[in-house]
Write an enzyme that holds these catalytic residues in place. Sequence first.
Site, mmCIF file in Angstrom:
data_model
loop_
_atom_site.group_PDB
_atom_site.id
_atom_site.type_symbol
_atom_site.label_atom_id
_atom_site.label_comp_id
_atom_site.label_asym_id
_atom_site.label_seq_id
_atom_site.Cartn_x
_atom_site.Cartn_y
_atom_site.Cartn_z
ATOM 1 C CG LEU A 92 -1.976 -1.142 1.220
ATOM 2 C CD1 LEU A 92 -2.842 -1.077 2.470
ATOM 3 C CD2 LEU A 92 -2.855 -1.117 -0.033
ATOM 4 C CG HIS A 176 -19.174 -1.754 15.602
ATOM 5 N ND1 HIS A 176 -17.944 -1.351 16.069
ATOM 6 C CD2 HIS A 176 -19.749 -2.438 16.618
ATOM 7 C CE1 HIS A 176 -17.787 -1.772 17.301
ATOM 8 N NE2 HIS A 176 -18.861 -2.442 17.665
ATOM 9 C CD GLU A 214 -14.941 -2.935 25.821
ATOM 10 O OE1 GLU A 214 -14.635 -3.439 24.732
ATOM 11 O OE2 GLU A 214 -14.291 -2.019 26.347
ATOM 12 C CG ASP A 233 -10.624 1.840 22.392
ATOM 13 O OD1 ASP A 233 -10.373 1.910 21.175
ATOM 14 O OD2 ASP A 233 -10.928 0.777 22.962
ATOM 15 C CG HIS A 238 -18.386 2.587 20.364
ATOM 16 N ND1 HIS A 238 -18.417 2.664 18.992
ATOM 17 C CD2 HIS A 238 -17.486 1.613 20.645
ATOM 18 C CE1 HIS A 238 -17.572 1.794 18.475
ATOM 19 N NE2 HIS A 238 -17.001 1.146 19.455
ATOM 20 C CE LYS A 338 -10.360 -1.989 26.570
ATOM 21 N NZ LYS A 338 -11.502 -2.357 25.727
ATOM 22 C CE LYS A 343 -19.967 -7.565 23.555
ATOM 23 N NZ LYS A 343 -19.556 -8.369 22.393
#
EC number: 1.1.1.49
Length: 488
Positions: A92, A176, A214, A233, A238, A338, A343
Amino acid sequence: MKNQNYKPCDLVIYGALGDLSKRKLLISLYRLEKSNLLEADTRIIGVDRLEETSEGFVQIAHNSLKSFLNKEINPEIWERLSQRLSYLKIDLTQPEQYLQLNAAVDPEKRVMVNYFAVAPFLFKSICQGLQSCGVLTAESRMVMEKPIGHDLKSSKEINDVVEEVFQEDQVYRIDHYLGKETVLNLLALRFANSIFTTNWNHNTIDHIQITVGEDIGIEGRWEYFDKTGQLRDMLQNHLLQILTFVAMEPPADLEAESIHMEKIKVLKALRPITARNVEEKTVRGQYTAGFIKGAAVPGYLEEEGANKESTTESFVAIRVDIDNWRWAGVPFYMRTGKRMPNKRTEIVVNFKQLPHNIFKDSFRDLPANKLVIHLQPNEGVDVVMLNKVPGIDGNIKLQQTKLDLSFSETFKKNSIFGGYEKLILEALRGNTTLFLSREEIEQAWAWVDSIQDAWAQNHSAPKSYPAGSWGPIASVALLARDGRAWEE
């Protein structure tokens, strides 16, 4: 969203042999194939720097399905999908190697969709390579993953690089979470049901909680995560995206521009958190050794490759205030971490208590109604309310009950897709509604940078919490100061 005739695509995945491609993208493409949602002439071209053949890439894709699909592979569906797959070996960083794409794609017959499943430092090389080989048209698109930078400055640099080659309406920035059914259902819940539309403001809502927990730890990502932390993060993208869907004003329609505009208004109305108020508005945490589902797990500083002096947070809780008419005086409490007990991603809308109680035999203070929106693991919506306990003797007795709208139970005949399937499909169809605009990303970074700077100015160290708990005790105090408690 406008009706349109969907065109077949040349989906080019850069980083096709990487973890994201194997765990998410190829699995999602199989599920789309199973549901007959891929146009007949759509092709999937894997690009990576490793020596491989198209036949080898097909085998890698099959192995990925065996590892991550969690269902038996249907031979007929796999045969259809495998016929779409091919592979190109491209370094790339070498512009001349992109010339191979000229023989692999056909811009006259298919729309070229470039999926950047690689680290952001390669974006510039890919954009320049695509521009130099002349395969791009006005219809071409590019899809990019988070992280889009690690602060406002680096985010602008990445967006500037992309902007040199692609127009804003050609760029699809993925989060997502925005493909999840329950996030999309927020639009229907809020704007198609008068029971919520007319009760969605400071007059009826006491406060709102957003939790993204999480149970995993660093999972071999120490070097990346320690430079990033949970604020950047998870919360910057999110949680703030979920917040915008919960808090935004009704858009004029379901077109991308209308929805983006209302989300940006929310981000602009976030009350700044600075060195002056950061200690009372935020809590940073870092997990120590503990137990998850009965199994012993190491602390953050004991993970493989750990820097024992690290002060990076693996947990963050924040009180967010939105300075506009709808949300005046209604705090939003957000937390993400975390090594939580399990979850869990959910939104809890806590409505105000009634001012007068005539059922004191049951409750000294009537519990408030709640709307609980489960994003994962079990997607659905609960309404927590009070009902009379059946019986004919004695006084009226009340009990808290739940109206349960489980997606899997209610829509048994409908497939519940994950976030990636929906977003890949929308990118192939040319619908930018569920993707992030440049201004959204940069507004979010500007607000988060202020928090990060405040922590640095105050030399704020994270507070410890044992793995398997819901974070530091200080996160409980964050709500207790306001006379509230986390939903557990």
